[in-house]
Enzyme design. Structure first.
Site, PDB file in Angstrom:
ATOM      1  N   SER A   1     -16.470 111.342  -3.945  1.00 47.29           N
ATOM      2  CA  SER A   1     -17.272 111.838  -4.945  1.00 47.29           C
ATOM      3  C   SER A   1     -17.899 112.985  -4.970  1.00 47.29           C
ATOM      4  O   SER A   1     -17.220 113.973  -4.974  1.00 47.29           O
ATOM      5  CB  SER A   1     -18.155 110.451  -5.105  1.00 47.29           C
ATOM      6  OG  SER A   1     -18.974 110.519  -6.267  1.00 47.29           O
TER       7      SER A   1
ATOM      8  N   HIS B   1     -15.157 103.039  -8.450  1.00 47.52           N
ATOM      9  CA  HIS B   1     -15.672 104.347  -7.776  1.00 47.52           C
ATOM     10  C   HIS B   1     -16.125 103.643  -6.205  1.00 47.52           C
ATOM     11  O   HIS B   1     -15.703 104.736  -5.536  1.00 47.52           O
ATOM     12  CB  HIS B   1     -16.704 104.751  -8.426  1.00 47.52           C
ATOM     13  CG  HIS B   1     -17.245 106.284  -8.187  1.00 47.52           C
ATOM     14  ND1 HIS B   1     -16.404 107.390  -8.416  1.00 47.52           N
ATOM     15  CD2 HIS B   1     -18.196 106.608  -7.404  1.00 47.52           C
ATOM     16  CE1 HIS B   1     -17.093 108.499  -8.035  1.00 47.52           C
ATOM     17  NE2 HIS B   1     -18.180 107.943  -7.437  1.00 47.52           N
TER      18      HIS B   1
END
Ligand SMILES: *[C@@H]1O[C@H](CO)[C@@H](O)[C@H](O)[C@H]1NC(C)=O
Ligand SMILES: CC(=O)N[C@H]1CO[C@H](CO)[C@@H](O)[C@@H]1O
Length: 438
Positions: free
Chosen positions: A192, A398
């Site tokens: 990320s 995620h």
């Protein structure tokens, strides 16, 4: 009645003491086997240990290194120099893998799930020298030569976004890891924001591309035009107001009190508590999770380490990217201040074509923060895109890239194979160059 109760308690204590004193070497072996296991032996204990203590608990070697950036931030890195069960000979030169965490996270991300699933442990067992970075402002890097992160009504310490993390912190830590390990180049894995900051580095400090043999972006975030995260959409709408208000009242740190999360993690997110689904939903709101990959038992340990701290500006910078659909440097708000910093009234784009490191993108269909279309656009614009890999599970999200139950099978094994292939190639290239020079 009372006396009877007391007696029972005493009797229990005596029985426990007896049991303890009669611990045979078999019991100790059993205990050790437990500690060797794939999973956390005690999620509450793991919530309260810091990263070096956690790594030591699971009998892995750990080193803590401190490095100071040119603008005075004191960053802490954690290193697992070799494995415990395999590749466990100390002081051998090994390929270096530098691992960088995401927003609100820390090096804890890569060890929290325990030896069987934590990326750092897995890499160490596979024969790599593992270095974990910590960005300015998080729990391990919340220090500065002169600025005070806790200063009242003064946010000077917190005047940074992931622009500074990529432009200054990541290159500083990479140089340090190379120097100590005696290597010239390393492999990089980011999650990320750990990918965002890499792309920032590659474009603003292109000379660093040559120091990276290969880069593996898990849940890559550069463009956010196709955001599906409610949390980030709200942020985009109010981002600049949030920063203005926060600055006016002297707040530069996003969610300063991580103690609240530690407490909540251990009291309301634990197994058998009716509020546990609420905790899952907080994780979902921030980053998305899915039932297939989410181990709810681990939540107390996760919330003991995350959120690990970040500046308000890191969020606002992402919010700007959502609103203007670009990947550009931090917008200081007025033409005048932008001109002062960048020499132009608008912040310049990060030039992805300058990122000439071989890059592999690992993404998923259901990631609300790294939409497939945004990943495609990033891939097209990178200077040397090598491969784009979709995690073979539709619901993978995620946070599953670091906390997912099957992350190893679905993702890490592939990354390790790619690193091995690139590493072999790197030496071949070196040989070729040597021959050519001869
Ligand atoms: C979830 O975590 C607990 C505690 O570490 C562990 O005992 C359990 O096996 C894990 N479950 C799965 C499905 O991995
Ligand atoms: C696809 C999508 O949901 N895009 C939204 C991202 O956020 C901006 C700003 O709030 C919206 O305008 C987009 O529609």
């Amino acid at each position: 009645m009372l006396r009877g109760g007391l007696l029972v308690v005493i009797a229990t204590c005596v029985a426990l003491a007896a049991a303890r004193s009669s611990a045979s070497s078999d019991d100790i072996q059993e205990l050790l086997k437990n500690i060797d296991s794939r999973y956390s032996t005690d999620v509450f204990e793991d919530a309260n240990l810091d990263v070096p203590e956690l790594i030591t608990k699971y009998r892995y070697p750990v080193e803590t290194h401190t490095v100071t950036t040119e603008d005075g931030y004191i960053l802490r890195m954690h290193r697992i120099p070799h494995g415990r069960d395999a590749n466990n000979v100390p002081n051998q030169k090994k390929p270096v893998v530098f691992v960088m965490h995401g927003l609100l996270s820390s090096s804890a991300d890569f060890v929290i799930m325990g030896p069987g699933s934590g990326l750092a442990y897995i890499l160490a067992e596979e024969g790599f020298d593992v270095w974990m970075g910590n960005a300015r402002g998080n729990y391990y890097s919340r220090r500065h030569l002169t600025l005070n992160p806790d200063a009242l009504l003064n946010t000077a310490f917190w005047q940074f976004s992931w622009d500074e993390i990529g432009n200054i912190d990541v290159p500083t830590m990479i140089d340090y890891a190379l120097e100590v390990s005696g290597q010239e180049r390393l492999h990089y894995i980011g999650h990320s924001q750990g990918t965002t900051s890499f792309f920032v580095m590659g474009s603003l400090r292109p000379e660093y591309n040559a120091k990276i043999i290969s880069m593996h972006a898990m849940a890559p975030v550069a463009y956010m035009a196709n955001n599906r995260s409610l949390f980030l959409r709200v942020l985009a709408s109010y981002g600049n107001d949030i920063e203005t208000i926060a600055r006016l009242i002297g707040i530069g740190e996003f969610m300063p009190n991580s103690l609240i999360f530690t407490w909540a993690g251990q009291s309301i997110c634990r197994d058998e508590v009716v509020f546990q689904p609420l905790c899952s939903n907080i994780l979902f709101l921030i980053g998305g999770w899915n039932e297939d990959q989410h181990n709810t038992t681990m939540m107390p340990a996760i919330f003991g380490h995350t959120p690990a701290g970040a500046s308000v500006r890191q969020f606002v910078h992402y919010g700007q990217g959502i609103t203007d659909r670009g990947f550009r440097r931090y917008d200081h708000g007025s033409r005048r201040s932008n001109r002062k910093v960048y020499g132009s009234s608008k912040p310049p784009n990060y030039e992805l074509s300058k990122v000439t490191t071989p890059v592999f993108l690992h993404y998923s269909d259901s990631d609300p923060l790294a939409h497939v279309n945004d990943v495609d656009k990033l891939f097209r614009e990178l200077g040397r895109p090598m491969g784009k890999f979709r995690v073979p599970q539709r619901t993978f999200s995620h946070l599953d890239f670091i906390y997912g139950i099957n992350a190893r099978d679905l993702l890490y094994n592939r990354i390790i194979n790619l690193i091995r292939a690139m590493d072999a190639n790197a030496y071949e290239e070196e040989n070729e160059i040597t021959e050519y020079q001869n």
